[in-house]
Design an enzyme around this catalytic site. Structure first.
Site, PDB file in Angstrom:
ATOM      1  N   ILE A  62       1.171 -10.977   3.484  1.00 44.10           N
ATOM      2  CA  ILE A  62       0.577 -11.768   2.406  1.00 44.10           C
ATOM      3  C   ILE A  62       0.037 -10.906   1.273  1.00 44.10           C
ATOM      4  O   ILE A  62      -0.375 -11.428   0.239  1.00 44.10           O
ATOM      5  CB  ILE A  62      -0.545 -12.699   2.924  1.00 44.10           C
ATOM      6  N   GLY A  66      -1.063  -0.201  -3.250  1.00 39.46           N
ATOM      7  CA  GLY A  66      -0.924   1.238  -3.096  1.00 39.46           C
ATOM      8  C   GLY A  66      -1.660   1.808  -1.907  1.00 39.46           C
ATOM      9  O   GLY A  66      -1.353   2.909  -1.441  1.00 39.46           O
ATOM     10  N   GLY A  68      -2.327  -0.040   1.106  1.00 35.98           N
ATOM     11  CA  GLY A  68      -2.020  -0.628   2.404  1.00 35.98           C
ATOM     12  C   GLY A  68      -1.427  -2.009   2.292  1.00 35.98           C
ATOM     13  O   GLY A  68      -0.914  -2.411   1.241  1.00 35.98           O
ATOM     14  N   ILE A  70      -1.644  -6.335   3.870  1.00 39.16           N
ATOM     15  CA  ILE A  70      -2.417  -7.392   4.515  1.00 39.16           C
ATOM     16  C   ILE A  70      -1.441  -8.379   5.147  1.00 39.16           C
ATOM     17  O   ILE A  70      -0.516  -8.862   4.477  1.00 39.16           O
ATOM     18  CB  ILE A  70      -3.321  -8.128   3.517  1.00 39.16           C
ATOM     19  N   LYS A  85      -5.778  -6.298   7.703  1.00 43.00           N
ATOM     20  CA  LYS A  85      -5.577  -5.323   6.634  1.00 43.00           C
ATOM     21  C   LYS A  85      -5.383  -3.955   7.262  1.00 43.00           C
ATOM     22  O   LYS A  85      -6.180  -3.535   8.112  1.00 43.00           O
ATOM     23  CB  LYS A  85      -6.786  -5.311   5.695  1.00 43.00           C
ATOM     24  N   ASP A 179     -14.760  -2.308  -8.753  1.00 41.02           N
ATOM     25  CA  ASP A 179     -13.431  -2.874  -9.022  1.00 41.02           C
ATOM     26  C   ASP A 179     -13.500  -4.408  -9.036  1.00 41.02           C
ATOM     27  O   ASP A 179     -12.682  -5.082  -8.414  1.00 41.02           O
ATOM     28  CB  ASP A 179     -12.413  -2.388  -7.992  1.00 41.02           C
TER      29      ASP A 179
END
Length: 352
Positions: A62, A66, A68, A70, A85, A179
């Site tokens: 889903i 960059g 990893g 999920i 994750k 972020d």
């Protein structure tokens, strides 16, 4: 070798469990996470139908970035859907620490309403992983899925209200997010959580104050962290980030969700983006950027941009300012995507 850590005890009163009668009852069908195609030639950390740790059946991918991937998975013991994750343990020959920090902060935040529930975390020989609550598509994708590519004033006001509250909780435990953006915000998918905004991706957090409440000494020049479109002017200038900078990112998020795009969306150079941000607020809020429907954000922009970066933000002042966008509705009233879904169901029933 496999190590699991902190699988939550269901008797823990700080852990918000999904009510049993809601496990199969999705509230927001239109905002359920969408499966992504796994290309045959792309390396994947987990495989479809794999029984991860003999407990979770991998149903699909889903999300991918960059750092990893999920996955959607089903707990074969409880029959509940979860998100897993993962990231490689090593990146460019070095031990990956991003998820380790993210795990630490998220466990510290468990019990707060605006972070994902965590069911466990750990590592294997090749990956670090976290097992979490399944959530909706992100707020940025919700905006894109709307016919006019923007969200209503009422929805934006409530999203921003909850974003401020979520960040206040994070700042209270001593970290800045660094972020903040629509892609890192989701909602719950069950009836009890469908109106609760969840803040995601704590991989870039940094401790800004110590356990005793004192702020850390600032670096003379900090590295750039965040997403160029949403970072503050101070981040462009390589200043140390503080809670203020998270709030500026919330400010830009509000503008994008309400208007459809930020004025610098199509600019590629960071210097050009900085110039437009300076033109927007550097010498007071520039009304040229706030015409028509965007005028409702002027007061909010004034409050945020005039705050002292060296002090804790005035969270309550920001919340009171943003409430005017959604009054007289409340945080528990349906959002537009729920109303769109209901209208679609009503139309379908009439046709039948």
């Amino acid at each position: 070798m496999t190590k699991e850590t902190a699988i939550q005890d269901e008797s823990n009163p700080k852990t918000t469990q999904i009510p049993k009668n809601e496990e199969k009852s999705f509230a927001n069908k239109e905002v359920l996470p969408k499966m992504k195609k796994i290309e045959g030639d792309e390396p994947s950390h987990l495989q479809l139908s794999e029984k991860f740790l003999k407990r979770w059946s991998i149903e699909g991918l889903i999300g991918k970035g960059g750092y990893g991937e999920i996955y959607l998975a089903v707990d074969i013991v409880k029959g509940e859907e979860v998100a897993i994750k993962v990231e490689p343990k090593k990146r460019r020959g070095k031990l990956a620490k991003r998820m380790i920090l993210e795990q630490h902060v998220m466990f510290k935040m468990q019990g707060k309403p605006h972070v994902p529930l965590m069911y466990g975390s750990g590592y294997t020989d090749k990956i670090n992983y976290m097992i979490m609550q399944i959530l909706s598509i992100n707020v940025g994708d919700m905006k894109k899925s709307n016919p006019n590519k923007r969200l209503s004033q009422c929805s934006v006001g409530r999203i921003i209200h909850q974003s401020i509250t979520a960040l206040r909780d994070l700042h209270d435990v001593g970290y800045v997010h660094r972020d903040v953006k629509p892609a890192n915000m989701c909602f719950g998918i069950y009836p009890s959580s469908r109106h609760t905004l969840i803040l995601l991706d704590f991989g870039l957090v940094r401790r800004y104050k110590m356990e005793n409440g004192e702020w850390r000494e600032q670096r003379a020049r900090a590295g750039f962290r965040g997403t160029t479109r949403y970072v503050s002017i101070r981040v462009h200038r390589r200043c140390e980030q503080a809670p203020y900078d998270d709030m500026v990112s919330v400010m830009y998020t509000a503008y994008e969700l309400l208007s459809g795009e930020l004025p610098w969306k199509y600019l590629e150079k960071s210097e050009e983006v900085l110039q437009l941000k300076e033109a927007m607020t550097e010498n007071g809020v520039n009304p040229e950027f706030f015409k028509e429907d965007k005028s409702v954000l002027i007061d909010f922009f004034k409050v945020v941009s005039e705050m002292d970066p060296g002090k804790a933000p005035s969270y309550e002042q920001m919340i009171e300012c943003i409430k005017v966008l959604y009054a007289p509705k409340t945080l528990t009233d349906p959002y537009e995507w729920e109303e769109n879904q209901k209208n679609g169901e009503d139309t379908s029933q009439e046709e039948n």
